[in-house]
Design a protein around this motif. Structure first.
Motif, PDB file in Angstrom:
ATOM      1  N   VAL A  98       0.833  -1.208   0.000  1.00 39.18           N
ATOM      2  CA  VAL A  98       0.000   0.000   0.000  1.00 39.18           C
ATOM      3  C   VAL A  98       0.869   1.261   0.000  1.00 39.18           C
ATOM      4  N   TYR A  99       1.920   1.257   0.826  1.00 40.96           N
ATOM      5  CA  TYR A  99       2.713   2.490   0.991  1.00 40.96           C
ATOM      6  C   TYR A  99       4.033   2.485   0.223  1.00 40.96           C
ATOM      7  N   GLY A 100       4.355   1.358  -0.398  1.00 32.65           N
ATOM      8  CA  GLY A 100       5.619   1.290  -1.129  1.00 32.65           C
ATOM      9  C   GLY A 100       5.461   0.384  -2.337  1.00 32.65           C
ATOM     10  N   ARG A 101       6.474  -0.431  -2.600  1.00 38.72           N
ATOM     11  CA  ARG A 101       6.410  -1.298  -3.778  1.00 38.72           C
ATOM     12  C   ARG A 101       6.897  -2.698  -3.401  1.00 38.72           C
ATOM     13  N   VAL A 102       6.099  -3.696  -3.803  1.00 43.42           N
ATOM     14  CA  VAL A 102       6.477  -5.092  -3.539  1.00 43.42           C
ATOM     15  C   VAL A 102       6.710  -5.791  -4.871  1.00 43.42           C
ATOM     16  N   TYR A 103       7.868  -6.456  -4.995  1.00 44.04           N
ATOM     17  CA  TYR A 103       8.141  -7.250  -6.200  1.00 44.04           C
ATOM     18  C   TYR A 103       7.757  -8.691  -5.882  1.00 44.04           C
ATOM     19  N   PRO A 104       6.643  -9.180  -6.455  1.00 41.58           N
ATOM     20  CA  PRO A 104       6.099 -10.497  -6.037  1.00 41.58           C
ATOM     21  C   PRO A 104       7.102 -11.639  -6.150  1.00 41.58           C
ATOM     22  N   GLY A 105       7.833 -11.710  -7.276  1.00 41.07           N
ATOM     23  CA  GLY A 105       8.780 -12.811  -7.464  1.00 41.07           C
ATOM     24  C   GLY A 105       9.850 -12.801  -6.394  1.00 41.07           C
ATOM     25  N   GLU A 106      10.364 -11.631  -6.141  1.00 38.79           N
ATOM     26  CA  GLU A 106      11.427 -11.455  -5.147  1.00 38.79           C
ATOM     27  C   GLU A 106      10.907 -11.827  -3.750  1.00 38.79           C
TER      28      GLU A 106
END
Lengths: 235, 307
Positions: free
Chosen positions: A118-126
């Motif tokens: 919500v507040y940043g960025r998530v790289y799903p694979g990582e």
């Protein structure tokens, strides 16, 4: 095996084990997340999971201390070992029940992933790679500590021994970077459960390290079966 | 149904049981007697597969316990000396779990649990936590667990130890009913219990079988002992009794009433007619004549005497 799995899982929640394990796990996890991510305004979930990896050595003894040592102390092992269920089925059922509680605790950390998304960025694979390594590392500690529980007569003894062995495994990690002999350092690094988890926490899907963790789990399960069988001859 | 062939269990240099060999027939109730440390619990633990023997072979219903443990253990129900109970479970959950361990078909479990609870007097306790039950009920739950899967063989290790007299009587009554159609092996050091429940007895001493006999045969082999109460003069009576054919010895007991002599006759054969003829001749009326069997306690003490 299914009967053992269901009873063991119920037992974690009928007694305080699962609540203590999950409570401490999430409380310390929240501290790590608050300091490492929220306060630092960082989306680095892998760093968070690396730090969380150190919790296994402290917390898996809570899950395993009663697994076999508690059964032996209360003599309920007589019900299990005189039933038509094989030792392999008993050991597998108990391991899977412990792994389910462990996975449940890990699943609850999904809240941190959501907040980060919500507040940043998530790289799903990582993130998935990081979680895979984190779970495999936890299951390896679980299998090691269940073997120790199978060798002890009382739950407290099992918990103390498990903590000691887990700390010794962590020291291997420290030693591998401290010793000057490169061969010894390489060997220590190769068996360290922390070094083996490191590639996952760098976002790599490392098949060799995943197989290493699976091999450790398999070996510990095998040794647990042998330990329980040997007790029938020596007791 | 059960065969024990040359079973030995050693702990280091010490043998807990040595070269035990016996068979238990289908439907038989066998009592395993012995002093504390005689090897009863070790023998039963080996019989149920909890312990492995150092030497020898056990079969249950024709299945070798080491080679075919699954098949052999399906035929067994075991109640150890300390019932294996999970205190945090309800009685119903404990019985369900025991049924699952005994591989009872899932759909049959609720009915099976209800039936066992009825037989063992636990119907009203199914919702209670095991940890909150009294000693007597805990023992019943242990027995109910042993009955899950309707095993052909019941193995019970000192099942009434620690129970109060009322609980013991109730438990024995339940056991007697449950033994119908089953092979039952139980250990005890309460001799009256063995006398009341068993058809055959094995006495263990220092891990060895010192006696293996049908209980009635064992008692009759000890000879016939009669207790007689006769009105008359003891000085005339005792020498005459000693002359009776088939009487090995005569022991005077304390008189039960003035003028009534009480004697114990140790006989090789029933002497009723000769005794009756003798007393008629002496004009001494027989007040009472009853069999005083050699008690198991005497046999047990003699067989397990040290030195």
């Amino acid at each position: 095996m299914l009967a053992i799995y269901k009873r063991e899982l119920q037992s974690y929640f009928f007694t305080a084990s699962a609540y203590v394990f999950m409570g401490v796990f999430l409380a310390l996890g929240s501290v790590f997340y608050a300091v490492g991510n929220l306060a630092a305004q960082s989306s680095d979930l892998l760093g968070f999971l690396w730090n969380m990896g150190y919790l296994w050595m402290l917390l898996t003894p809570i899950l395993t201390m009663h697994t076999y040592a508690g059964e032996r102390k209360s003599r309920t092992d007589q019900l299990l070992f005189t039933s038509p269920v094989s030792l392999t089925g008993i050991v597998a059922g108990k391991f899977l029940a412990g792994a389910t509680v462990l996975l449940g605790a890990v699943a609850l950390t999904g809240v941190y992933v959501l907040v980060t998304a919500v507040y940043g960025r998530v790289y799903p694979g990582e993130a998935l790679c990081g979680y895979l390594g984190f779970v495999l590392q936890g299951c390896a500690f679980l299998a090691i500590d269940q073997l120790i529980s199978a060798r002890c007569r009382a739950p407290v003894t099992a918990a103390v021994w498990s903590l000691g062995v887990n700390l010794a495994l962590w020291l291997l990690d420290v030693l591998s970077s401290a010793v000057s002999l490169s061969f010894v350092s390489r060997v220590l690094g190769a068996v360290s459960l922390y070094m083996r988890a490191a590639p996952f926490q760098e976002g790599q899907l490392s098949l060799a390290n995943a197989l290493y963790f699976l091999a450790v789990i398999g070996l510990m399960q095998f040794l647990t079966v042998r330990t329980l069988d040997a007790r029938r001859w020596s007791e | 149904m059960i065969t024990f062939s040359g079973i030995t269990k050693r702990y280091g240099g010490t043998a807990a049981v040595s070269d035990l060999s016996f068979t238990v027939d289908r439907g038989e109730t066998l009592g395993l007697l012995g002093q504390n440390g005689a090897g009863k619990t070790t023998a039963l633990s080996i019989m149920t597969g909890y312990l492995a023997p150092s030497a020898g072979r056990v079969t249950i219903g024709g299945h070798d316990l080491m080679a075919e443990p699954r098949q052999a253990k399906r035929l067994l129900g075991y109640l150890p000396e300390v019932p294996p109970l999970y205190d945090e479970m309800t009685v119903r959950a404990a019985l369900r779990f025991a049924c699952e361990l005994k591989l009872v078909v899932a759909a049959d479990i609720p009915g099976h649990v209800a039936e066992i609870a009825e037989k063992t007097g636990l119907r009203d306790m199914l919702g209670r936590r095991v940890g909150n039950l009294s000693k007597g009920y805990r023992q019943r739950v242990g027995l109910a667990q042993a009955l899950c899967g309707d095993p052909e063989v019941l193995v019970l290790d000192e099942p009434t130890s620690g129970l109060d007299p009322r609980q013991t009587a109730e438990f024995r009554q339940t056991l007697r009913q449950l033994a119908q159609g089953r092979t039952v092996v139980f250990s005890s050091h309460i001799l009256s219990e063995v006398q009341a429940l068993c058809s055959r007895v094995i006495i263990l001493h220092h891990g060895r079988v010192v006696c293996d006999q049908n209980l009635k045969a064992l008692q009759s082999a000890e000879g016939l002992r009669l207790r007689a109460e006769i009105r008359g003069d003891k000085k005339r009576l005792l020498p005459a009794l000693r002359e009776l054919p088939g009487v090995r010895s005569v022991t005077a007991l304390p008189d039960t009433a003035p003028g009534v002599c009480s004697v114990l006759l140790d006989c090789l054969q029933p002497p009723e007619k000769a005794l009756f003829d003798l007393l008629c001749g002496l004009h001494m009326p027989l007040i009472r004549l009853q069999e005083a069997q050699s008690s198991l306690e005497e046999i047990f003490l003699r067989l397990t005497a040290e030195g």
